[in-house]
Design an enzyme around this catalytic site. Sequence first.
Site, PDB file in Angstrom:
ATOM      1  N   CYS A 115       4.129   1.035  -7.550  1.00  0.00           N
ATOM      2  CA  CYS A 115       3.482   2.350  -7.501  1.00  0.00           C
ATOM      3  C   CYS A 115       4.375   3.426  -6.893  1.00  0.00           C
ATOM      4  O   CYS A 115       4.202   4.611  -7.186  1.00  0.00           O
ATOM      5  CB  CYS A 115       2.169   2.265  -6.736  1.00  0.00           C
ATOM      6  SG  CYS A 115       2.322   1.594  -5.067  1.00  0.00           S
ATOM      7  N   GLU A 173      -5.654   3.680  -2.669  1.00  0.00           N
ATOM      8  CA  GLU A 173      -4.196   3.618  -2.803  1.00  0.00           C
ATOM      9  C   GLU A 173      -3.884   3.606  -4.297  1.00  0.00           C
ATOM     10  O   GLU A 173      -3.985   2.572  -4.947  1.00  0.00           O
ATOM     11  CB  GLU A 173      -3.652   2.369  -2.103  1.00  0.00           C
ATOM     12  CG  GLU A 173      -3.946   2.307  -0.611  1.00  0.00           C
ATOM     13  CD  GLU A 173      -3.273   3.408   0.178  1.00  0.00           C
ATOM     14  OE1 GLU A 173      -2.341   4.042  -0.355  1.00  0.00           O
ATOM     15  OE2 GLU A 173      -3.672   3.644   1.326  1.00  0.00           O
TER      16      GLU A 173
END
Length: 513
Positions: free
Chosen positions: A300, A267
């Site tokens: 993010c 991720e």
Amino acid sequence: MKYDDAAQDRTLASGHETREDSVADETPIETELAPIHEEAEASPEEVKLDVVPEATKHLGVAETVAHLREGARERIAVTRKFRAAQLKAFERMMSRHESDFVTALAQDLGKSAVEARLTELSMVRNEVKLAQLYLTEWMGAQHQRMPIAFQPAVAKVEPQPLGLVLIVGPWNYPVNNLLIPLVSAIAAGNCAVIKPSENAPTVSALLERLVPQYLDHRAVAVVTGGADVAAELLEQKWDHIFFTGSERIGRKVYAAAAQQLTPVTLELGGKCPVVVVDGNWPAIARRIAFAKFTNAGQTCVAPDYVLAVGRAADELEKHLPRAIAEFYGKDPSSSKDFGRIVNESHVDRLAGYLADGDVVVGGTVDRTHRYVAPTILKNVDPASPVMQEEIFGPILPIIRVANVDEAIDFIGNRSDPLAAYLFSERPRLHAIFEDHVRAGSIGIGVAILQTGVTNLPFGGVGNSGTGNYHGKYGFDTFSQLRPTLAKTTMVDTLKPVYPPYGWAKSTMVKRAL
């Protein structure tokens, strides 16, 4: 685990049950494929977790991994009741120590109590509740229909635990991004070692203290430390590695995993674009500002830059400063709702970007207090440093483009982002954007909201990551979907496909296939 064959329900290959009055010496035709988890188990309240806070405290990395590997070999975490008991204990930990987590997040990242609960704690609790609600369903075998040429036979696909997994968390959401994958790993029946980020030291210390007090030491352990500890962990043998962090470190994790052919979930991140065309300008500005400046931009999936079509740039330059003032007041440094940068080195990195455009609002930096003001930049050169790397901070460049086609080309010429957003009220543009933009997720009229939906997969594509999680998707990530086929030997229906292949067999096989 012990199995009593006599207690198993027997079925014919066609799936019909045998007669209850069958004689004792009658040879069974076939045994039904039953899930391995159906052995008699205690209720969640009766399952006694082996909670020994000191069990792994003084063990080194290799010793801790060996300790958990033994638990995986003994299949400690496999039964449904054990998983349910672990999830229940997890829920108690989050409930009883909510204030501790809020305090730790404030210490490390300057998060307000509301933001901590909104973006970290509530999301973890929702994942736990979802796993508790659907655990039995997720674990269930899916029986498959068999082609007539294979009958009589039965087949199923059943999720199996991977074994021992490593979960490495980031510093920006040190609770959310570490514990949600752990929920998935526990629900899937795995043993897990979790490694919190050393850049969130208060949260790391809290997890090191709390997890052993609630979760079984044979199934879950916390290992803390810096890059040297992470490197030693990556040298161990794992059945899966789950990493959340930067693309640079992700490459190192991927390379280390490849040495032992260990599957990975990465991720990562990337520069998430926002294309703005039209709509309710104050609402657009508020939604972009909320998505960008939550956690001081250290998210993010936060908007990294804006591609403003036509007059959208002028509208955003007018409305974004108003949205910032509405959220954080005239001086965001005094707002309890605006976070802080994780450390001084990141403050210095972000300060360097301020020269890459004209400041519309913000631009203030206080290194001592790790503060960078919510900042909007205009007249930004696409080749400037601020447009090369993920900003990961409260700085938002606005770039003017002539039309949506130019915006899509701009995005397509760069690495695949973790998310991409479009603000427009035109359905045709929605379809074009979805068809032509490659990203981990798409948001239309909103940004970052998709990460809070537990039944949507969260993950990247290309350079922004591989694999996904949340809800059932996380359960599947930490499971092997194992097929099983069973066929009786009492009637050998495979004789027609055994060699030698003469004219008759060749003709029969050709017709059957």
